[in-house]
Write a protein that holds these residues in place. Structure first.
Motif, mmCIF file in Angstrom:
data_model
loop_
_atom_site.group_PDB
_atom_site.id
_atom_site.type_symbol
_atom_site.label_atom_id
_atom_site.label_comp_id
_atom_site.label_asym_id
_atom_site.label_seq_id
_atom_site.Cartn_x
_atom_site.Cartn_y
_atom_site.Cartn_z
ATOM 1 N N TYR A 166 0.839 -1.194 0.000
ATOM 2 C CA TYR A 166 0.000 0.000 0.000
ATOM 3 C C TYR A 166 0.874 1.245 0.000
ATOM 4 O O TYR A 166 1.943 1.287 0.616
ATOM 5 N N PHE A 167 0.395 2.254 -0.692
ATOM 6 C CA PHE A 167 1.118 3.510 -0.807
ATOM 7 C C PHE A 167 0.281 4.604 -0.153
ATOM 8 O O PHE A 167 -0.161 4.430 0.980
ATOM 9 N N ALA A 168 0.061 5.692 -0.836
ATOM 10 C CA ALA A 168 -0.812 6.732 -0.286
ATOM 11 C C ALA A 168 -2.256 6.233 -0.277
ATOM 12 O O ALA A 168 -2.578 5.165 -0.817
ATOM 13 N N GLU A 169 -3.126 7.001 0.322
ATOM 14 C CA GLU A 169 -4.523 6.597 0.443
ATOM 15 C C GLU A 169 -5.121 6.296 -0.932
ATOM 16 O O GLU A 169 -5.017 7.085 -1.860
ATOM 17 N N GLY A 170 -5.739 5.124 -1.048
ATOM 18 C CA GLY A 170 -6.372 4.729 -2.297
ATOM 19 C C GLY A 170 -5.422 4.123 -3.306
ATOM 20 O O GLY A 170 -5.840 3.789 -4.420
ATOM 21 N N GLU A 171 -4.136 3.943 -2.950
ATOM 22 C CA GLU A 171 -3.160 3.411 -3.884
ATOM 23 C C GLU A 171 -2.587 2.098 -3.339
ATOM 24 O O GLU A 171 -2.254 1.999 -2.158
ATOM 25 N N TYR A 172 -2.463 1.117 -4.219
ATOM 26 C CA TYR A 172 -1.978 -0.184 -3.768
ATOM 27 C C TYR A 172 -1.487 -1.004 -4.952
ATOM 28 O O TYR A 172 -1.758 -0.692 -6.126
ATOM 29 N N LYS A 206 -3.160 3.763 -8.824
ATOM 30 C CA LYS A 206 -2.188 4.822 -8.581
ATOM 31 C C LYS A 206 -2.744 6.155 -9.082
ATOM 32 O O LYS A 206 -3.411 6.214 -10.105
ATOM 33 N N TYR A 207 -2.455 7.227 -8.327
ATOM 34 C CA TYR A 207 -2.796 8.586 -8.731
ATOM 35 C C TYR A 207 -1.509 9.335 -9.098
ATOM 36 O O TYR A 207 -0.456 9.129 -8.489
ATOM 37 N N PHE A 208 -1.607 10.223 -10.089
ATOM 38 C CA PHE A 208 -0.480 11.043 -10.528
ATOM 39 C C PHE A 208 -0.923 12.495 -10.653
ATOM 40 O O PHE A 208 -2.094 12.766 -10.979
ATOM 41 N N VAL A 231 -4.957 5.894 -12.596
ATOM 42 C CA VAL A 231 -4.659 4.688 -13.357
ATOM 43 C C VAL A 231 -4.947 3.481 -12.465
ATOM 44 O O VAL A 231 -4.471 3.416 -11.325
ATOM 45 N N ALA A 232 -5.719 2.560 -12.973
ATOM 46 C CA ALA A 232 -6.007 1.321 -12.240
ATOM 47 C C ALA A 232 -6.079 0.187 -13.242
ATOM 48 O O ALA A 232 -6.498 0.371 -14.395
ATOM 49 N N GLY A 233 -5.669 -0.974 -12.809
ATOM 50 C CA GLY A 233 -5.730 -2.122 -13.700
ATOM 51 C C GLY A 233 -5.611 -3.414 -12.940
ATOM 52 O O GLY A 233 -5.106 -3.459 -11.817
ATOM 53 N N ASN A 234 -6.099 -4.474 -13.555
ATOM 54 C CA ASN A 234 -5.919 -5.803 -12.989
ATOM 55 C C ASN A 234 -5.833 -6.810 -14.122
ATOM 56 O O ASN A 234 -6.349 -6.591 -15.226
ATOM 57 N N TYR A 235 -5.166 -7.901 -13.829
ATOM 58 C CA TYR A 235 -4.979 -8.956 -14.816
ATOM 59 C C TYR A 235 -5.026 -10.296 -14.106
ATOM 60 O O TYR A 235 -4.446 -10.471 -13.023
ATOM 61 N N GLY A 287 -7.944 7.753 -16.202
ATOM 62 C CA GLY A 287 -8.865 8.866 -16.047
ATOM 63 C C GLY A 287 -8.239 10.083 -15.429
ATOM 64 O O GLY A 287 -7.086 10.069 -14.974
ATOM 65 N N ILE A 288 -9.017 11.127 -15.419
ATOM 66 C CA ILE A 288 -8.650 12.367 -14.744
ATOM 67 C C ILE A 288 -9.814 12.748 -13.853
ATOM 68 O O ILE A 288 -10.985 12.610 -14.228
ATOM 69 N N GLU A 289 -9.510 13.178 -12.637
ATOM 70 C CA GLU A 289 -10.556 13.582 -11.715
ATOM 71 C C GLU A 289 -10.038 14.717 -10.847
ATOM 72 O O GLU A 289 -8.854 14.782 -10.511
#
Length: 879
Positions: A657-663, A709-711, A727-731, A780-782
């Protein structure tokens, strides 16, 4: 009727939208809160001794002792998914089948259970006991949790996972929201399509009585006799009954020059107030309506593969227009304090599909060119009412007790299904009731589940922070299904030349019926082929111990006892007498489960899990009742020889886990299946049908990757405000193998004795429904304040087996392929009111739906069509 359809292209332009938007927060149920947010009561409790725990980031994945995936309300908003089925297709390892059933880790819907606020649900589907998840609109859900490792708190029917749908609960503040929207489809909207008149209220999805059985037909059915001319019904009786069910508005296909756009509207409201110190009372109501049109143009083929060629039994082109009207509503009321909460929720979903379709082509088995016209009305309804409570006792809330009681009912009513066949003679479509026939069919499925349960947890006064939990649960699932079918046949065996070419409403006119040109004949199956009752009663109890094993090492171990009786009782629809009911499946299981979580660092952990679970046959799979799938005209028979499947499950997953909402997570899984249930295609004479059997054994292994991840947004996008990129993804990669040896046997439908398994299963073949590759990506962008969200959503699912082919024939395959969607949301303030615009476009790549067989270097399209590109535009206003 002339079949001349045209199609136009679609160019989707998405413009930038401006202003602000904030999401309205709703409380999740207690079980969901445990994995959705870190609240003060979730923090370590102060007992007589000091409890030392490692620090952790308050992420759902960090707090759960199991391997889970969580879909929140924010995820619903970001992807713009309209229902639970669509939203779950974005979760790692999950794929969507038929737009409504979710496959977890390549295992069919039978291997996963769906719960609503912890209670089991009935299904309105004739073929499945599992509820279709497209019935749950996102507006009534606070979130969805997919648990991929088994916990003994859940029912033992677990293979791929448990899908726990969490409904809205008591809001934290008053709110009112109204919404309206429209949309369309590139193949459908503004283009030509098919329809039939039906009734005056069809737009809303409710029949106005037009499709109700006539009093004359009901009275005839009440006699308990087959409706044919003879000792029980004379000539005039048959004439009267035939005229009473003859309504051209229900079987005459019409060409609609321009299909209407989609429309939807709805609203939600809630209140909350503090009625005493620390005691809050509140309630909410949600209601929505949608009406959607979709046209399909495609191909249906059936073929037989020889050693070096392909012989087509038939090859049809088809056109089908579906009008789907849905009404959903949910109300809830609750009172909660610091230690106690009691709540009531009631869900209502009414979903109707009105279909007009036609297919035409050469039928080699019949020996002539053929056309078949169909009109259908499938009305599904689901209601669920649940009363639940949670209570904490002791100075430090050492003892927690939760309970629930629910009654859920599902119904599927299909009145006046009609199918009318024609033969092409000298370039004209002719109806000869001796060679090509039509039918009128009435059918109904009723399903009810009554369930209840209680769970208790005792936080032991130990240094290790152990918790002992246990619970009892009970569910009783009852189902009834029946079908009645009628035909108009030529009295003298063949129609006069002139009448063969009459339009169908003229041919079926009251005059012709009164002159005995045609007469009504009931050909409903007897001997249990048209009706059955079914039941599944499950009694369960569990114990589980969880807590800290050593510093930075947590674990849980539990055992569940499940005692179940499942039975399907076919009965003669005329006499009501049971007909050779298969022996009930009476089983008693002890199902163990364990998990171990190692905290490698403050933001890293490693999980291990293992369990034994089961999968039961579904009611329809055990019943010999004949059923035709209206989507692909495939005929189904159940198999009373089916037995339960047993599974062993093993999981390991690393989480960072990284910052809030990132993993970032990576995991592996392995499953062994004993007697998995597979679908197979077979034939009897010229009739091709699909049924089910227990394969000897199978195994599936796989790897899962998941990241978010957020950028910071680049300077070029600064004009949009304070934004960030998302950016989010799964495989998921998986590999399955079905094992069958020379000594293994199976017993498909219609075989009185077991036969060699290798006739139906190729050793080493893939498990039915399993895809080697499943991938999802979101870019996406938010804005930081959620005033803007724009997301590009991609989904890929590789080829999978739909059903085993006939002995010696290739399997039926499906390749979902790649889909690409875009969703944009933007908010504007109108004084003190907040308005939100939304725009979405789906299937931008125009990916074709295709079910097929491969052999001898050729492909046969069993069922293929172009779904087109769908788009929607909406606006909501919050007060």
């Amino acid at each position: 009727m002339k079949h001349s359809f045209t199609r136009t292209g679609l160019f989707v332009a998405i413009a930038a939208l401006l202003a602000s938007h904030g999401a309205m927060a709703q409380d999740a149920p207690r079980d969901a809160r445990k994995v959705q947010e870190a609240t003060p009561q979730d923090a370590p409790k102060t007992l007589d001794s000091v409890v030392v725990q490692s620090d952790y980031i308050p992420e759902p994945l960090m707090q759960s002792t199991e391997v889970i995936s969580v879909v929140t309300q924010d995820d619903f908003v970001r992807t713009g998914d309209a229902d639970a089925a669509q939203a779950l297709s974005r979760v790692s390892g999950l794929s969507l089948v038929g737009d409504k059933f979710v496959y977890v880790r390549g295992l069919g819907e039978r291997y996963s259970s769906a719960l609503f606020n912890g209670s089991p649900l009935p299904s309105p589907e004739p073929l499945q006991r599992v509820v279709p998840l497209d019935l749950f609109p996102s507006e009534v859900l606070s979130g969805v949790t997919v648990q991929k490792t088994y916990s003994v708190r859940y029912p033992g029917e677990f293979g791929g996972g448990v899908i726990d749908l969490q409904g809205l609960t008591v809001p934290r503040e008053n709110f009112l929201k109204l919404s309206v929207g429209t949309g369309g489809n590139s193949v459908t909207t503004g283009e030509k399509g098919l329809t039939y008149y039906g009734g005056d209220d069809d737009f809303w999805g409710y029949d106005d009585g037009t499709r109700k059985m006539s009093p004359e037909l009901e009275a005839a059915i009440a006699t308990g006799q087959r409706i044919v001319r003879g000792a029980n019904f004379d000539r005039e009786d048959i004439r009267t009954i035939g005229r009473s069910i003859n309504d051209a508005n229900l079987y005459l296909l019409q060409q609609k020059d321009s299909i209407d756009p989609d429309v939807e509207f709805g609203g939600s409201a809630g209140f909350s107030s503090e009625v005493a110190d620390g005691v809050r009372m509140g309630g909410f109501a949600v209601a929505n309506f949608s009406n959607q049109w979709r046209t399909r143009f495609g191909v249906q083929q059936d073929a037989f593969f020889t050693d070096d060629s392909v012989e087509f039994n038939n090859s049809y082109d088809f056109a089908a227009t579906r009008n789907n009207a849905r009404v959903n509503a949910m109300v809830g009321f609750g009172v909660e304090g610091e230690r106690h909460r009691v709540g009531f929720t009631s869900l209502y979903v009414h979903d109707t599909v009105k279909t007009a379709r036609s297919r035409w082509g050469y039928d080699d088995l019949a020996g002539f060119e053929k056309r078949e016209d169909y009109t259908e009305w499938f009305e599904r309804q689901l209601t669920n009412s649940q009363l639940s409570g949670e209570h904490a006792f002791g100075e430090y809330k050492d003892v927690e007790v939760s309970w629930r009681a629910a009654v859920a009912k599902a119904r599927r009513d299909a009145p006046y299904e009609t199918g009318i066949a024609y033969e092409k003679v000298d370039g004209y479509w002719a109806h000869d009731a001796s060679r090509v026939q039509g039918y009128f069919r009435f059918s109904e499925v009723g399903d009810e589940v009554r369930s209840g349960g209680v769970d208790a947890t005792w936080h032991l006064p130990t240094e290790r922070g152990l918790a002992l939990s246990g619970g009892l649960s009970y569910s009783d699932n009852q189902r009834n299904a029946w079908t009645r079918q009628f035909r108009f046949l030529a009295t003298d065996g063949a129609l006069p030349f002139y009448n063969r070419y009459q339009r169908i409403d003229y041919l079926y006119s009251d005059y012709n019926l009164s002159q005995d040109l045609l007469q009504l004949v009931e050909d409903t199956g007897s001997a249990g082929a048209a009706a059955y009752d079914a039941s599944l009663e499950v009694r369960a109890a569990y114990l589980q111990l969880e807590g800290e094993i050593a510093p930075n090492l947590r674990g849980s171990i539990g055992l569940r006892h499940e005692d179940a009786t499942q039975q399907v009782r076919p009965y003669d629809i005329f006499t009501g007498a049971e007909v050779d009911p298969p022996a009930p499946l009476e089983n008693d299981y002890l199902l163990p489960a364990f998990t171990v979580t190692w905290n490698l660092a403050d933001n890293q952990q490693l999980r291990f899990g293992g369990s034994e679970t089961i999968a039961r046959p579904q009611f329809r799979e055990l019943s010999p009742l004949q059923y035709t799938d209206p989507d692909n005209d495939r005929l189904y028979y159940g198999n009373p020889n089916l037995v339960d499947s047993k599974l062993r499950n093993f999981d390991v997953r690393y989480e960072r886990y990284f910052a809030e909402g990132e993993y970032f997570t990576v995991g592996a899984f392995y499953k062994q299946l004993d007697k998995p249930i597979e679908a197979t295609v077979n034939e009897s004479g010229a009739v091709v049908f699909q049924s089910f059997f227990n394969a000897p054994r199978a195994a599936i292994k796989g790897l899962e990757l998941d990241a978010r991840k957020y950028f910071p947004a680049p300077a070029a996008l600064s004009w949009l405000g304070d934004n960030r990129l998302y950016v989010a993804g799964n495989y998921t990669w998986s590999d399955s193998r079905v094992s069958a040896g020379a000594d293994d046997t199976v017993q498909p439908y219609g075989y009185p004795e077991p036969v060699p398994a290798l006739l139906f299963v190729q050793d080493g073949s893939r498990l039915q429904g399993q895809s080697d590759h499943i991938a999802n990506m979101q870019l996406g962008i938010e804005s930081v304040d959620a005033s803007l969200q724009a997301t590009l959503v991609a989904n890929f699912v590789s080829e999978r087996i739909l059903a085993r082919g006939r002995p010696g024939q290739p399997d039926y395959l499906e390749k979902p392929g790649t889909t690409l969607d875009v969703v944009v949301r933007k908010s504007i303030m109108f004084g003190d009111q907040k308005g939100t615009f939304s725009l979405s476009a789906r299937n931008l790549l125009d990916t074709r739906h295709r079910e097929y067989q491969n052999g001898n270097g050729e492909r046969v399209d069993i069922y293929a069509y172009d779904p087109g590109i769908s788009y929607s535009l909406g606006f909501s206003l919050e007060f």
